[in-house]
Structure formats: C-alpha cells, structure tokens
Motif scaffolding. Structure first.
Motif, PDB file in Angstrom:
ATOM      1  N   THR A  24      28.831  50.925  14.552  1.00 26.06           N
ATOM      2  CA  THR A  24      29.988  50.633  15.416  1.00 26.06           C
ATOM      3  C   THR A  24      31.194  50.138  14.634  1.00 26.06           C
ATOM      4  O   THR A  24      32.322  50.514  14.920  1.00 26.06           O
ATOM      5  N   LEU A  77      30.864  53.321  23.710  1.00 24.72           N
ATOM      6  CA  LEU A  77      30.593  54.534  24.489  1.00 24.72           C
ATOM      7  C   LEU A  77      30.007  54.202  25.846  1.00 24.72           C
ATOM      8  O   LEU A  77      29.384  53.163  26.048  1.00 24.72           O
ATOM      9  N   ARG A  78      30.273  55.130  26.766  1.00 24.30           N
ATOM     10  CA  ARG A  78      29.692  55.026  28.113  1.00 24.30           C
ATOM     11  C   ARG A  78      28.711  56.170  28.252  1.00 24.30           C
ATOM     12  O   ARG A  78      29.072  57.339  28.164  1.00 24.30           O
ATOM     13  N   LEU A  79      27.462  55.798  28.427  1.00 24.75           N
ATOM     14  CA  LEU A  79      26.367  56.758  28.485  1.00 24.75           C
ATOM     15  C   LEU A  79      26.066  57.064  29.940  1.00 24.75           C
ATOM     16  O   LEU A  79      25.952  56.160  30.764  1.00 24.75           O
ATOM     17  N   THR A 121      30.033  48.421  23.739  1.00 21.96           N
ATOM     18  CA  THR A 121      31.351  48.314  23.092  1.00 21.96           C
ATOM     19  C   THR A 121      31.291  47.577  21.756  1.00 21.96           C
ATOM     20  O   THR A 121      32.307  47.072  21.285  1.00 21.96           O
ATOM     21  N   THR A 176      33.490  63.625  24.456  1.00 24.04           N
ATOM     22  CA  THR A 176      32.175  63.549  25.091  1.00 24.04           C
ATOM     23  C   THR A 176      31.146  64.287  24.249  1.00 24.04           C
ATOM     24  O   THR A 176      31.439  65.347  23.700  1.00 24.04           O
ATOM     25  N   TYR A 177      29.981  63.710  24.122  1.00 24.63           N
ATOM     26  CA  TYR A 177      28.882  64.301  23.346  1.00 24.63           C
ATOM     27  C   TYR A 177      27.638  64.334  24.221  1.00 24.63           C
ATOM     28  O   TYR A 177      27.490  63.499  25.121  1.00 24.63           O
ATOM     29  N   PHE A 222      27.463  61.148  26.572  1.00 17.86           N
ATOM     30  CA  PHE A 222      28.214  59.905  26.382  1.00 17.86           C
ATOM     31  C   PHE A 222      29.661  60.186  26.024  1.00 17.86           C
ATOM     32  O   PHE A 222      29.983  61.192  25.401  1.00 17.86           O
ATOM     33  N   THR A 223      30.524  59.296  26.495  1.00 18.52           N
ATOM     34  CA  THR A 223      31.962  59.414  26.272  1.00 18.52           C
ATOM     35  C   THR A 223      32.406  58.234  25.418  1.00 18.52           C
ATOM     36  O   THR A 223      32.030  57.097  25.678  1.00 18.52           O
ATOM     37  N   ILE A 224      33.180  58.540  24.403  1.00 16.12           N
ATOM     38  CA  ILE A 224      33.708  57.477  23.540  1.00 16.12           C
ATOM     39  C   ILE A 224      34.800  56.723  24.300  1.00 16.12           C
ATOM     40  O   ILE A 224      35.744  57.338  24.800  1.00 16.12           O
TER      41      ILE A 224
END
Ligand SMILES: [Zn+2]
Ligand SMILES: [Zn+2]
Length: 380
Positions: free
Chosen positions: A98, A183-185, A195, A154-155, A162-164
């Motif tokens: 991170t 990221l928000r999973l 975070t 987004t990955y 997940f979105t950064i």
C-alpha cells in the motif's frame, strides 16, 4: 442442506483452530453459522486479516484467485509466508504494497521471492530505507515491473472486482501514509474497503472524488489512528463492521479513543487483531460471516510515541533489521545455495541473501538426512 451446514461448520471450525479466535468465540461463531442464511461454496469470497502485530497483512481469496495487501514488518515475512502456505496458496494474482512504510512492506520481499505472482502494485513514491530497497530488488531480480494503479481503475479477482479509491493525487509531500493504495472490493452485494494508512487529507480527497466508498466491512485506516478515520469519512463508508489491525499495547496508542468512541456511537461492530488474532470473513455475495464474535472491549490504546513522527518509524525500521529478528520462530536457517544450515543466531545468517535463505522447524537429524550440512561456526 444438513450436510452442507455440517461441511461449513467443519470449515469454520478448522479455520478457528488455525486462527487466534478460540474459547467463547468459537461457541458463538458456531451458533451464528447455523442461524445464518449463508451459502457455503468453494466460490465464496474470503478475507483474512492476518495477525502481524503492529502492521497490516490481508489475504483475499475468491475461488482459485488470491491477492495479498501488505505483509507486515520485516520480522513477519516468514509468518505471512507460512500462513499463505497453510492456505495452499501457490500463486497470487495481485500483491499490493500500500505504501513504503516498514509495517506494510517489510515482509513483502519474502513473499515476492517465495510465491508466483502476476501483478505487484505500489504507489509512485519511494523511501530511502533498506526495507524499500529490498522489495524493489526482488522485483528487479525477477525482471518484473511495479504497476502504479490509478484511482478509478477496476481489476478483477475471479468473480470479485476491486476499484482503486486512492491515492487521488500524485503529491502528498513527505507524508508516506497519504500515498496509500486503497481499494473497494465488490463481491455480489457485499463490499469491503481498504485504505492502508491513508490519513485525513487523503480521506478528504476520496470524499471529494464522489466515488462510491460505502462498504459492509471497512479495515480501519492507519491501525485505528485518529490521524485518519475521520467522522465524515466513516459516515460516508457507513460500515456494519470495522477491522482494526494493530499490535498488542503498541506504542502508537492504536486504536485511538476518538475513533473507538465514534465507532461505538455509530453502532459499528469492531474486530481487532490485537485481541482476536487472525480474523477471517466469508461472503457468499449476500451474507457475511466471521470466524469470531466482535470485540466488546472498546479499549483504546495508550500512546507512548507520536504516530505522525516519520523519524520514529524510521528508527524502529532500522532496529527491526537487526539480524535474528526475522527468525524468531524457526529452529534453523538454511542456505539453499551452500546446503548448510545454521542456528538463527549464527553470524553467517545475515550474509545469506534473501533468495537463498529458508527457515525450518525440522530437527537436526532430518536436516542431515535431507542432505544439509551443519555450519561449522555455530554447530547447530
Ligand atoms: Zn501502518
Ligand atoms: Zn504508514
């Protein structure tokens, strides 16, 4: 249906045995599992908040896919390695450091050496420490490159995504925490927000971005420090549960009283690695279950050093690099290049490169049988 329930119970119980959640918690968790509408499947999402003392290490699994966010400090690399091996992880789709602080990336060099991985993500900020250099060196040795993710990208991780969410800016001066990758999973209807150590300024930037930050589970930023986890931010995330990853009686006083009071007032359930050890959460895309019950201590830390001081953390970082620290739990240290094995305290150990160094709890006899030769200096 009955069999399914039993199988889930077996899975949860075996997780409990592996984790620090024992005793009363075990009983309560069993009850919970039976009550819940949770659907057991190999395809569930699992989030493991690995107990690494003062630091972060989170393993996320979905089906055959896995990712690791941070790996604890320098002394925890082998413990995180052992945890992943226990989980039969061979390859990580993503490894995220991170931000370059030692309590996050200290153990990362071990993980990057020992496991196959597809993508390593770090923010675009460096730090003049040996810990940081060690991580970069492994990546270079493997002829690989760091991916610097951008907010909004987004990955996918199997059926999860997940979105950064941060960092939102390229420049936060010399506050390394604010460069944290967050990221928000998303898995079905469930959301998890991470975070790193992002502090107030970074939280304000996330809020200003208008991105969706809502989550069922939020990993408290910066180990529950009040330099982060501001009221505005927590209210926007609006979590049902918060996980705090921090060390027992850590000198930073994490989690801080102001944050604990805010969470209590909001009616948020709190889980914490200093009290409960490794915490595991399962999601079937609709429901979330935990391997232990929420903490009810509401205990805040007692700071003995500042948690903003960069000098303090650098000093601690160099101390952590003292030889011998990393090998606390191992019986012997092997040099896979020379075929010799050493006592963890042997002065030769620090000269073994990370690549050739392995730790073992096998007996002396087993080591010799496996073709290893005892070091002549330390006579293990
Ligand atoms: Zn940290
Ligand atoms: Zn930090």
């Amino acid at each position: 249906m009955k069999d399914k329930g039993k199988r889930l119970l077996a899975v949860v119980l075996s997780m409990l045995l592996l984790s620090g959640c024992i005793g009363q918690n075990q009983q309560q968790s069993t009850e919970r599992t039976e009550d819940s509408a949770f659907t057991e499947s190999k395809e569930n999402l699992e989030v493991h908040f690995i107990d690494v003392g003062q630091g972060d290490a989170t393993l996320i699994r979905q089906g055959e896919h896995a990712m690791l966010i941070d790996a604890g400090d320098n002394s925890k690399g082998t413990a995180v390695q052992a945890y992943l091996q226990m989980q039969n992880i061979e390859k990580l789709d993503y490894v995220i450091g991170t931000h370059p602080d030692s309590d996050h990336i200290g153990g990362l060099d071990v993980i990057l050496y020992k496991f196959e991985w597809d993508t390593v993500m770090m923010p675009d900020v460096d730090k003049d420490t040996r810990t940081y250099e060690d991580v970069i060196k492994v990546i270079q040795d493997k002829n690989r490159q760091v991916t610097v993710p951008k907010a909004g990208e987004t990955y996918s991780l199997g059926m999860a995504e997940f979105t950064i969410v941060c960092p939102q800016k390229n420049d936060y001066g010399d506050n390394s925490n604010n460069y944290s990758i967050g990221l928000r999973l998303e898995f079905g209807e469930n959301h998890f927000l991470f975070t790193g150590d992002a502090e107030e300024e970074a939280e304000q930037d996330m809020l200003a971005s208008g991105m969706d930050l809502s989550a069922d589970v939020f990993k408290a930023a910066h180990h529950g420090s009040d330099t982060a986890n501001t009221e505005d931010f927590l209210e926007t995330v609006d979590p049902d549960a918060v996980v705090i990853s921090c060390g027992v009686e850590n000198s930073y006083g994490h989690p801080r009283a102001a944050v604990m009071n805010q969470l209590r007032q909001m009616g948020v359930e709190v889980y914490r690695t200093d009290e409960q050890g490794t915490i595991v959460v399962y999601s079937d895309g609709e429901n979330i279950i935990w391997n232990c019950s929420a903490s009810e201590s509401w205990k805040a830390g007692e700071p003995t050093v500042s948690d903003a001081g960069q000098e303090t953390s650098q000093l601690q970082e160099e101390l952590q690099k003292e030889p011998g620290q990393e090998v606390d739990n191992a019986a012997y240290v092997l040099n896979t290049n020379t075929g010799k094995f050493h006592k963890p305290s042997c002065s030769s150990v620090e000269q073994i490169s990370e690549k050739n160094r392995e730790y073992t709890n096998k007996s002396r006899e087993e080591m010799i049988e496996a073709g290893y030769e005892p070091c002549k200096r330390c006579n293990p």
